[in-house]
Design a protein around this motif. Structure first.
Motif, short mmCIF file in Angstrom:
data_model
loop_
_atom_site.label_atom_id
_atom_site.label_comp_id
_atom_site.label_asym_id
_atom_site.label_seq_id
_atom_site.Cartn_x
_atom_site.Cartn_y
_atom_site.Cartn_z
N GLU A 38 37.58 45.79 46.11
CA GLU A 38 38.73 45.12 46.71
C GLU A 38 38.77 43.65 46.29
O GLU A 38 37.76 43.08 45.85
N ALA A 39 39.92 43.04 46.44
CA ALA A 39 40.06 41.63 46.09
C ALA A 39 39.14 40.79 46.95
O ALA A 39 39.04 40.99 48.16
N ASP A 120 41.28 41.34 36.64
CA ASP A 120 42.49 42.01 37.14
C ASP A 120 43.03 42.98 36.09
O ASP A 120 44.24 43.00 35.79
N ARG A 148 40.83 46.34 40.88
CA ARG A 148 40.82 46.66 42.30
C ARG A 148 40.70 48.17 42.46
O ARG A 148 41.13 48.96 41.60
N ARG A 250 49.12 39.47 49.48
CA ARG A 250 48.85 40.89 49.29
C ARG A 250 49.98 41.77 49.81
O ARG A 250 50.03 42.96 49.52
N LEU A 293 45.83 49.23 51.29
CA LEU A 293 46.12 48.27 52.35
C LEU A 293 45.86 48.84 53.73
O LEU A 293 45.73 48.10 54.70
N TYR A 311 43.81 41.17 58.08
CA TYR A 311 45.21 41.49 57.79
C TYR A 311 46.05 41.50 59.06
O TYR A 311 47.15 40.95 59.11
#
Length: 898
Positions: A38-39, A120, A148, A250, A293, A311
């Motif tokens: 993940e980022a 990326d 990712r 995001r 997400l 988030y």
């Protein structure tokens, strides 16, 4: 590069992964590697570290992909296409030639393999992806691609991975232990476990988020340092603007349907999958899950959450009040809040209060109870103050008082509890208010008598409730009286344990546990206290079985009795410690404390205190000092079991053992200021260790006499374990009289510790070197390195006194090995053991010359002494080091000495 992680120092928790990736890029089996994660998880920092390890063997070519360049063929390669004409931009062949020309010109004839480091890579345009794949497959370059986990690497890179040309590595979030280490490194000092656990939960183990949170917490004052230990201070600040912008990025380019899913989850997570789909859009849920997400758990309900804790916090800030109200009305039609987690349940209740649609009063009261269990005093107050039903008002006041106690407002909490008890009309409320009253009593002076006063009041209230009933013969009234009677008798046992009167407490506790009206809640309390009494009187294994059964009761009742966990675990740890069952303590810390989201917060200080006690008993002195210092600071935050006197004594002693005299004095002085607080056992355990620590300042003889006085009193009061600890410490200070009573008492103990102490004391009484060596072997096998060293030290002394020098040297070698494991040990009290292996400066000089091959005459000339003096020194050096030849001297040159 896409993610920013400081790489000025070694990465935390990534050493093995770095080594594996470097090996894959250096070897012949693979043509490259793909890092997936993940980022913010640290892929870029990991790639930089790998590149540093490969420096000199590869020619690094960074490639930065981005959404803006994705529509531009070969756009990501533009830094390497200087020779490409404007007319050839669309030609794959021309681009290939231009790129190869750059590679040839930049190599300057070196044989370094080009390594494309593609950040990326999931954003690469198709043309670049195909070209790089061709170069790598043709062995013209190697590839390190970062992507990712959702959407993952390009199809070309994925195909090469499946064909075995590229090696895939998943970069996971940091574990809790790794988060703790990164916190220590970033803050530059020791950190309470509760601090790192809170930050681990907030950051989800994501290094980028964690570092941002740490820096913001320092700037805002949320993190503060006291006595060189970092701790949380006050409420958490709002998220930093830069972190908010990073997270919001995001969610850009999301459709209205997808945003509806994200907003609903942010407000109501976790939600069952079917409920979420009913309220939002099935396709949106699927797309967000595919993009990583949101997360969908296994299980019957398939609970859905946002994929990262932060988030939801960011999204909730941007949901307008009207939109929030609309979402809540939809959710209320389909959402069963009983299926939610504790955090989710509290968030759902808070959401209702924010929207003006609060749940019913029973739900509000339950939320207050849950919030207090999680030590969230602010929300417990908010929920309980919203309860207006008269029948529930007394219960709400109890939760208000509990929250005020958590805040440290003890006098205010006392007023509320007394008001509830004066007006109490129900058995359950009388129990809850009385137990809270007792929890307040233990924080003050004369706790046992104050507890007994509460027991009498509880008894009178129960009788008053029964007398006011319409029918005294009502089975429910009789049951209520019987259960209450067992409850306040358990508290009588608690008061006796508090005073160290364990034998008297044992009788009461066994009677209650045998009663037919002993409920599960009363039973778990009784078993915990019985375990404490048994463990403190030498029956530690029986004690652990009792307190272990109490833990099992908690485990089989879900969240019903989770509020008693700290009370039970603390006593269970004590029994395990008395038995010497260190591995069981570590296992419980992992499964019941460290792994629970709310565990380290509610167990602030206890984790570190347990770790410090284990290290101290093992003889790992530096580790013991560090953990016990942290334990003291943690208990300043929360000490519901009144362990501070014991923690201060242990900390003072551990500091003395490593030569930290300043801290030792400080803790000893602080102990005297709180010596009247806490249980008798905790106070006296602290006292005996302070007395032992004070030997450094007042002399060993005085401390030994004080320890004997304490031991005799403890034995007379049936506090057998305490007596044994005092005698063991006296022996550590050089006392020989202690071993006979120590052997007599320890012989009755259960568990490994009793066996180790008995073997040591018996052998010391007989001054038997062989028995001492056997005792040392037993101690070492059980993890008691300090006791093992003491036994071997005595064996060396007795063998030397008998003239058995060969055996003495053999034992000395074993002793030297163990002394090396007693990390940081500098205690003068232990000098009798250490001195047998410690060389004087003259002896070190002579040993150095002898090791270099100098003859005795040459050494004598260099040192200005006679040859006989040199021979005498070498004899003593060989004896101390347990060696027989010059070749075995430290740093000896075999060519010179041979």
């Amino acid at each position: 590069m896409g993610e920013h992680i400081d790489s000025g120092q070694d990465l935390v928790g990534r050493d093995d992964l770095v080594e594996e990736v470097v090996s894959a890029l250096s070897g012949s089996q693979y043509l490259g590697a793909i890092l997936i994660g993940e980022a913010g998880v640290g892929k870029t920092a990991l790639a930089r570290t790998v590149a540093k390890h490969l420096d000199g063997t590869v020619s690094l070519l960074p490639v930065s992909a981005s959404p803006s360049l994705r529509k531009v063929p070969f756009g990501a390669l533009s830094p390497y296409l200087h020779s490409l004409s404007i007319n050839d931009v669309g030609s794959s062949i021309a681009v290939y030639r231009s790129l190869m020309s750059h590679l040839d010109s930049s190599s300057n004839g070196s044989k370094k393999m080009p390594l494309f480091l593609v950040d990326d890579s999931h954003e690469l345009d198709d043309s670049t992806s195909v070209l790089l794949s061709q170069l790598v497959a043709g062995r013209r370059a190697r590839l390190l691609a970062l992507a990712r986990d959702k959407p993952g690497p390009t199809s070309e890179f994925s195909a090469m991975q499946q064909d075995g040309l590229l090696r895939r590595y998943d970069v996971r979030p940091l574990t809790d232990l790794e988060v703790h280490e990164l916190c220590r490194r970033e803050l530059g000092g020791d950190v309470l476990a509760s601090v790192s656990a809170t930050l681990a939960k907030m950051s989800g183990g994501n290094p980028m988020f964690l570092l941002a949170l740490l820096r913001q917490a320092k700037r805002s004052g949320y993190l503060g340092v006291r006595n060189k230990v970092w701790r949380l201070v006050g409420p958490a600040p709002p998220l930093d603007v830069s972190l908010i912008d990073l997270i919001k990025a995001r969610f850009r380019r999301r459709t209205p349907a997808q945003m509806s899913v994200l907003e609903t989850l942010a407000l109501a997570e976790p939600m069952p999958f079917d409920a979420l789909v009913h309220c939002t859009d099935r396709l949106g849920v699927s797309e967000l899950h595919e993009d990583g997400l949101i997360s969908i758990a296994d299980g019957r309900e398939r609970l859905v959450t946002l994929s990262h804790p932060l988030y939801g916090e960011v999204i909730r800030q941007d949901v307008p009040a009207g939109r929030s109200l609309t979402i809540r009305r939809k959710v209320l039609d389909v959402f069963d809040q009983e299926s939610s987690t504790a955090d989710g349940f509290l968030r759902f209740v808070a959401w209702g209060l924010d929207c003006g649609l609060p749940p019913d009063d029973k739900t509000l009261l339950r939320a207050a109870v849950v919030a207090n269990r999680l030590h969230d005093a602010d929300f417990a107050l908010r929920a309980s103050r919203a309860v207006h039903t008269p029948e529930l008002r007394g219960n709400a006041l109890v939760e208000i008082a509990r929250a005020q106690m958590t805040r440290g407002h003890f006098a205010y909490a006392r007023e509320i509890v007394d008001e509830v008890l004066d007006q109490c009309t129900g058995f359950t409320l009388a129990k809850e208010a009385s137990l809270l009253s007792i929890a307040l009593r233990v924080r003050g002076e004369d706790a046992p008598n104050q507890i007994r006063a509460d027991v009498v009041r509880w008894e009178h209230i129960a009788e008053r409730i029964a007398a006011a009933a319409d029918s005294p013969d009502d089975p429910q009234i009789k049951l209520g009286l019987a259960v209450s009677r067992n409850g306040y008798r358990i508290m009588e046992g608690f008061a006796l344990n508090y005073e160290g009167r364990f034998r008297e407490a044992e009788g009461i506790l066994r009677d209650v546990l045998a009663d037919r009206y002993c409920t599960d809640e009363v039973r778990l309390a009784g078993l915990s206290l019985l375990g404490e009494a048994l463990g403190s009187t030498g029956r530690a294994l029986e004690g652990t079985r009792a307190s272990g059964e109490a833990l099992q009761i908690i485990a089989t009742h879900g969240n019903q009795f989770v509020g008693h966990t700290e009370f039970v675990l603390t006593r269970h740890f004590t029994s395990l410690a008395h038995a010497g069952l260190w591995d069981e303590i570590e296992e419980l810390l992992d499964t019941l404390v460290r792994s629970k989201p709310s565990g380290p917060t509610s167990f602030t200080g206890i984790t570190e205190l347990s770790e410090g006690l284990i290290a101290l008993r093992k003889g790992l002195m530096s580790s013991a000092r560090t953990s016990l210092i942290l334990g003291v600071e943690g208990l300043r935050e929360s000490d519901s079991n009144q362990l501070m006197p014991m923690a201060l004594g242990l900390a003072a002693f551990s500091c003395t053992m490593v030569g930290d005299t300043t801290r030792a004095r400080g803790y000893a002085t602080e102990f005297e200021g709180c010596a009247s607080l806490g249980t008798m056992q905790a106070r006296l355990l602290g006292k005996v260790h302070v007395v032992a620590a004070n030997a450094l300042f007042q002399g060993a003889a005085r401390s030994i006499e004080e320890l004997h006085v304490l031991a005799r009193k403890a034995e007379a009061d049936s506090m057998t374990v305490l007596a044994v600890v005092a005698l063991e410490l006296a022996g550590r200070l050089g006392d020989e009289r202690c071993f006979e009573p120590l052997a007599r008492l320890a012989r009755t103990f259960e568990g490994p510790e009793g066996a180790v102490l008995t073997a040591m004391a018996d052998a010391a009484v007989r001054k038997d070197p062989a028995a001492l060596m056997d005792a040392a072997e037993l101690a070492q096998s059980c993890g008691y390195l300090l006791i093992a060293a003491e036994c071997l030290g005595k064996a060396v002394r007795y063998l030397s006194q008998r003239g058995e020098e060969h055996k003495s040297r053999t034992v000395q070698q074993k002793l030297n090995t163990i002394i090396g494991q007693l990390e940081g040990l500098q205690s003068p009290q232990f000098e009798a053991v250490r001195s047998t292996a410690k060389l004087t400066q003259r002896e070190r000089d002579i040993a150095k010359l002898a090791g270099k091959g100098y003859s005795n005459r040459e050494i004598a000339d260099a040192q200005g002494v006679s040859v006989r003096t040199v021979e005498g020194h070498l004899y003593r050096i060989f004896a101390k080091l347990g060696i027989t030849r010059r070749e075995e001297l430290p740093g000896a040159d075999s060519a010179s000495t041979g």
